[in-house]
Motif scaffolding. Structure first.
Motif, PDB file in Angstrom:
ATOM      1  N   HIS A 144      55.107  49.548  94.149  1.00 47.22           N
ATOM      2  CA  HIS A 144      55.691  50.473  95.128  1.00 47.22           C
ATOM      3  C   HIS A 144      55.296  51.921  94.882  1.00 47.22           C
ATOM      4  O   HIS A 144      55.582  52.790  95.715  1.00 47.22           O
ATOM      5  N   ARG A 145      54.649  52.192  93.760  1.00 50.50           N
ATOM      6  CA  ARG A 145      54.337  53.577  93.387  1.00 50.50           C
ATOM      7  C   ARG A 145      53.286  54.182  94.318  1.00 50.50           C
ATOM      8  O   ARG A 145      52.407  53.505  94.863  1.00 50.50           O
ATOM      9  N   TYR A 146      53.375  55.490  94.439  1.00 51.18           N
ATOM     10  CA  TYR A 146      52.413  56.247  95.250  1.00 51.18           C
ATOM     11  C   TYR A 146      50.986  55.973  94.803  1.00 51.18           C
ATOM     12  O   TYR A 146      50.077  55.789  95.631  1.00 51.18           O
ATOM     13  N   GLU A 147      50.767  55.922  93.494  1.00 54.19           N
ATOM     14  CA  GLU A 147      49.420  55.730  92.968  1.00 54.19           C
ATOM     15  C   GLU A 147      48.850  54.378  93.398  1.00 54.19           C
ATOM     16  O   GLU A 147      47.672  54.277  93.745  1.00 54.19           O
ATOM     17  N   ALA A 148      49.698  53.334  93.363  1.00 51.47           N
ATOM     18  CA  ALA A 148      49.234  52.001  93.742  1.00 51.47           C
ATOM     19  C   ALA A 148      48.985  51.906  95.250  1.00 51.47           C
ATOM     20  O   ALA A 148      48.004  51.294  95.702  1.00 51.47           O
ATOM     21  N   LYS A 149      49.857  52.506  96.033  1.00 47.01           N
ATOM     22  CA  LYS A 149      49.706  52.439  97.484  1.00 47.01           C
ATOM     23  C   LYS A 149      48.469  53.196  97.971  1.00 47.01           C
ATOM     24  O   LYS A 149      47.938  52.899  99.053  1.00 47.01           O
ATOM     25  N   ASN A 150      48.031  54.177  97.193  1.00 44.38           N
ATOM     26  CA  ASN A 150      46.857  54.969  97.583  1.00 44.38           C
ATOM     27  C   ASN A 150      45.589  54.551  96.842  1.00 44.38           C
ATOM     28  O   ASN A 150      44.570  55.229  96.939  1.00 44.38           O
ATOM     29  N   PHE A 151      45.651  53.432  96.148  1.00 42.61           N
ATOM     30  CA  PHE A 151      44.484  52.899  95.447  1.00 42.61           C
ATOM     31  C   PHE A 151      43.486  52.347  96.467  1.00 42.61           C
ATOM     32  O   PHE A 151      43.840  51.554  97.339  1.00 42.61           O
ATOM     33  N   GLN A 154      53.754  44.238  88.194  1.00 39.31           N
ATOM     34  CA  GLN A 154      54.327  44.174  89.535  1.00 39.31           C
ATOM     35  C   GLN A 154      55.261  45.346  89.824  1.00 39.31           C
ATOM     36  O   GLN A 154      55.358  45.818  90.961  1.00 39.31           O
ATOM     37  N   GLU A 155      55.923  45.862  88.783  1.00 37.09           N
ATOM     38  CA  GLU A 155      56.906  46.922  88.991  1.00 37.09           C
ATOM     39  C   GLU A 155      56.300  48.205  89.541  1.00 37.09           C
ATOM     40  O   GLU A 155      57.024  49.073  90.047  1.00 37.09           O
ATOM     41  N   PHE A 156      54.971  48.336  89.472  1.00 40.03           N
ATOM     42  CA  PHE A 156      54.335  49.561  89.958  1.00 40.03           C
ATOM     43  C   PHE A 156      53.760  49.413  91.367  1.00 40.03           C
ATOM     44  O   PHE A 156      53.133  50.345  91.876  1.00 40.03           O
ATOM     45  N   VAL A 205      54.222  49.060  80.604  1.00 40.99           N
ATOM     46  CA  VAL A 205      54.432  50.446  80.190  1.00 40.99           C
ATOM     47  C   VAL A 205      55.899  50.623  79.806  1.00 40.99           C
ATOM     48  O   VAL A 205      56.793  50.408  80.630  1.00 40.99           O
ATOM     49  N   ARG A 206      56.106  51.007  78.559  1.00 43.30           N
ATOM     50  CA  ARG A 206      57.450  51.247  78.047  1.00 43.30           C
ATOM     51  C   ARG A 206      57.500  52.633  77.403  1.00 43.30           C
ATOM     52  O   ARG A 206      56.470  53.253  77.165  1.00 43.30           O
ATOM     53  N   GLU A 207      58.672  53.104  77.094  1.00 45.46           N
ATOM     54  CA  GLU A 207      58.819  54.473  76.595  1.00 45.46           C
ATOM     55  C   GLU A 207      58.033  54.703  75.309  1.00 45.46           C
ATOM     56  O   GLU A 207      58.162  53.958  74.345  1.00 45.46           O
ATOM     57  N   ASP A 208      57.205  55.736  75.310  1.00 46.31           N
ATOM     58  CA  ASP A 208      56.390  56.085  74.146  1.00 46.31           C
ATOM     59  C   ASP A 208      55.807  57.485  74.373  1.00 46.31           C
ATOM     60  O   ASP A 208      55.673  57.933  75.510  1.00 46.31           O
ATOM     61  N   HIS A 209      55.470  58.157  73.291  1.00 46.91           N
ATOM     62  CA  HIS A 209      54.803  59.469  73.343  1.00 46.91           C
ATOM     63  C   HIS A 209      55.545  60.470  74.228  1.00 46.91           C
ATOM     64  O   HIS A 209      54.925  61.286  74.929  1.00 46.91           O
ATOM     65  N   ILE A 210      56.864  60.421  74.187  1.00 43.44           N
ATOM     66  CA  ILE A 210      57.646  61.300  75.056  1.00 43.44           C
ATOM     67  C   ILE A 210      57.495  62.762  74.651  1.00 43.44           C
ATOM     68  O   ILE A 210      57.419  63.647  75.503  1.00 43.44           O
ATOM     69  N   SER A 211      57.431  63.033  73.348  1.00 42.08           N
ATOM     70  CA  SER A 211      57.296  64.423  72.911  1.00 42.08           C
ATOM     71  C   SER A 211      55.960  65.017  73.346  1.00 42.08           C
ATOM     72  O   SER A 211      55.870  66.222  73.598  1.00 42.08           O
ATOM     73  N   TRP A 212      54.923  64.195  73.481  1.00 43.75           N
ATOM     74  CA  TRP A 212      53.599  64.675  73.912  1.00 43.75           C
ATOM     75  C   TRP A 212      53.583  64.909  75.422  1.00 43.75           C
ATOM     76  O   TRP A 212      53.114  65.935  75.902  1.00 43.75           O
ATOM     77  N   HIS A 213      54.102  63.931  76.178  1.00 46.40           N
ATOM     78  CA  HIS A 213      54.057  64.007  77.644  1.00 46.40           C
ATOM     79  C   HIS A 213      55.249  64.753  78.240  1.00 46.40           C
ATOM     80  O   HIS A 213      55.225  65.071  79.428  1.00 46.40           O
ATOM     81  N   THR A 214      56.276  64.978  77.455  1.00 50.28           N
ATOM     82  CA  THR A 214      57.521  65.691  77.803  1.00 50.28           C
ATOM     83  C   THR A 214      58.530  64.822  78.565  1.00 50.28           C
ATOM     84  O   THR A 214      59.719  65.155  78.586  1.00 50.28           O
TER      85      THR A 214
END
Length: 414
Positions: free
Chosen positions: A208-215, A204-206, A169-178
């Protein structure tokens, strides 16, 4: 009878309307392109967006490209994504397994590769590519492999896949997602909806994210091509892919291994990369050109530049950059032998960055001007590269038209 409204009349919603019509349901379709009220042959109302009245609608099916800021979304009381709509239609008689593939770059290639690897299990691709969901529902294959956009994920609240494959996941669609954080949240959202007995393959970088830990399912992580190849158990030299396509191939193999407990490199090596993605060709003078019109964001263009770092690069850059930070391109360009040819709606932005980073840039406004300017400079030791790091809709109907015109302009008058 349920009153169904459809927001946006495009590639994904037209087949849904057709399916609903076969069930005797007539829709009210709202789109900015409609300037006055009319009806189509099936009796569906075609209405300007401003005409939507939430009091006359029981359900609103969304075209995923409509941003949350659109006035239609401010009025809607029962908005639903196409993924949620078809999830609600499944039954004990037909409840297919599904694999969703998302990320910033490589979604189409990886989706097509994985569909090929799982074809003996009845896999059929859809979502952003291939067969529309409405047609998949009609055909009823046992396995849906869906290229899934961040827009669709943003609007999806109930549907979830059997297997979720997330590319980098890299920077993209910033104007849509804000914001980039909101974009990342959309990409990780399925992890919060998926249940037990589901699987995910994630960067792997994700971890530690809340979403991954609660999967609730089982997660697998990857870091880079080398470690991924080890996890898959293949020698990268045995695969007929290079650059970003090698990562796509390895992820498809790893997903197939997790999903079906087997891999088939021989079958995968029969896969052909699609058009307008790092597509090389030569002109009548033997000079190398590359059509990377599908390089619609910064990360894709960075990968393209790295692939030709040993050459003199004549880069066509520009279009609708969707609010992305383009500085990484110019930072990389400082270490390359490169000239930039700017086109599209963000040309002035590119000119400012070129001055800041002391890069050679030629304002060209339009694609044909850029190609003709490169023809005057390109030698057989260089490369003419279209990798715009931007969407095409400011000047073209699609990235495909942009790529086709690029090839046409290169080959004409020689």
């Amino acid at each position: 009878m349920e009153r169904i409204s459809v927001f946006g009349y495009g590639t994904t919603t037209r087949p849904i309307v057709k399916l609903l019509n076969t069930q005797g349901i007539v829709c009210a379709i709202f789109d900015d392109v409609f300037k006055q009220a009319s009806h189509d042959q099936e009796g569906n109302a075609l209405l300007p967006s401003s005409w939507f009245d939430p009091q006359t609608s029981d359900l609103e099916i969304l075209s995923p490209g409509i941003p949350p800021s659109h006035p239609l979304l401010q009025k809607a009381k029962h908005p639903i994504s196409e993924y949620d709509y078809f999830y609600d239609q499944f039954s004990p008689e037909y409840n297919p397994q599904s694999i969703w593939i998302s990320g910033t770059n490589g979604k189409t290639t990886t989706t097509e590769m994985l569909t090929l690897l799982l074809k003996d299990q009845g896999a059929k691709s859809g979502g952003n590519i291939g067969t529309p969901l409405a047609e998949l529902y009609r055909q009823k294959p046992p396995l849906w492999v869906l290229e899934t956009s961040s827009f669709t994920l943003h609007y999806t609240h109930r549907a979830y896949p059997t297997f979720y494959l997330l590319l980098p996941v890299r920077e993209d669609h910033i104007s849509w997602h804000t914001s980039f954080e909101a974009y990342v949240q959309a990409k990780l959202k399925p992890l919060l909806i998926m249940q037990q007995d589901t699987f995910a393959l994630l960067p792997q970088e994700f971890a530690h994210r809340y979403e991954a830990k609660n999967f609730l399912g089982k997660a697998f992580y990857y870091q880079d091509i080398q470690t991924l190849a080890q996890d898959v158990g293949v020698d990268t030299h045995a695969l007929h892919f290079k650059g970003p396509f090698l990562l796509d191939a390895l992820l498809a193999l790893q997903a197939a291994k997790i999903f079906s407990s087997r891999i088939d490199t021989t079958l995968l090596n029969t896969f052909k990369i699609g058009q307008h993605r790092m597509e090389e060709f030569h002109d009548s003078k033997g000079r190398l050109w590359v059509d990377d019109s599908k390089g619609t964001n910064v990360d894709a263009t960075l990968e393209a530049l790295k692939s030709y770092a040993d050459k003199k690069i004549f880069l066509i850059l520009g279009g609708d950059d969707k609010g992305a930070d383009l500085r990484p391109i110019f930072e990389l360009a400082r270490g390359l032998d490169i000239e930039i040819f700017a086109i599209g709606s963000n040309e002035e932005k590119l000119c400012v960055l070129a001055r800041e980073y002391a890069c050679v840039l030629h304002p060209c406004a339009e694609l044909k001007n850029a190609v003709n300017a490169i023809k005057e400079r390109l030698g057989r030791d260089g490369v003419g590269l279209l990798s715009p790091a931007a969407a095409s809709l400011d000047q073209f109907s699609s990235y495909k038209e942009r790529g086709e015109l690029f090839c046409q302009y290169v080959t004409e008058e020689e």
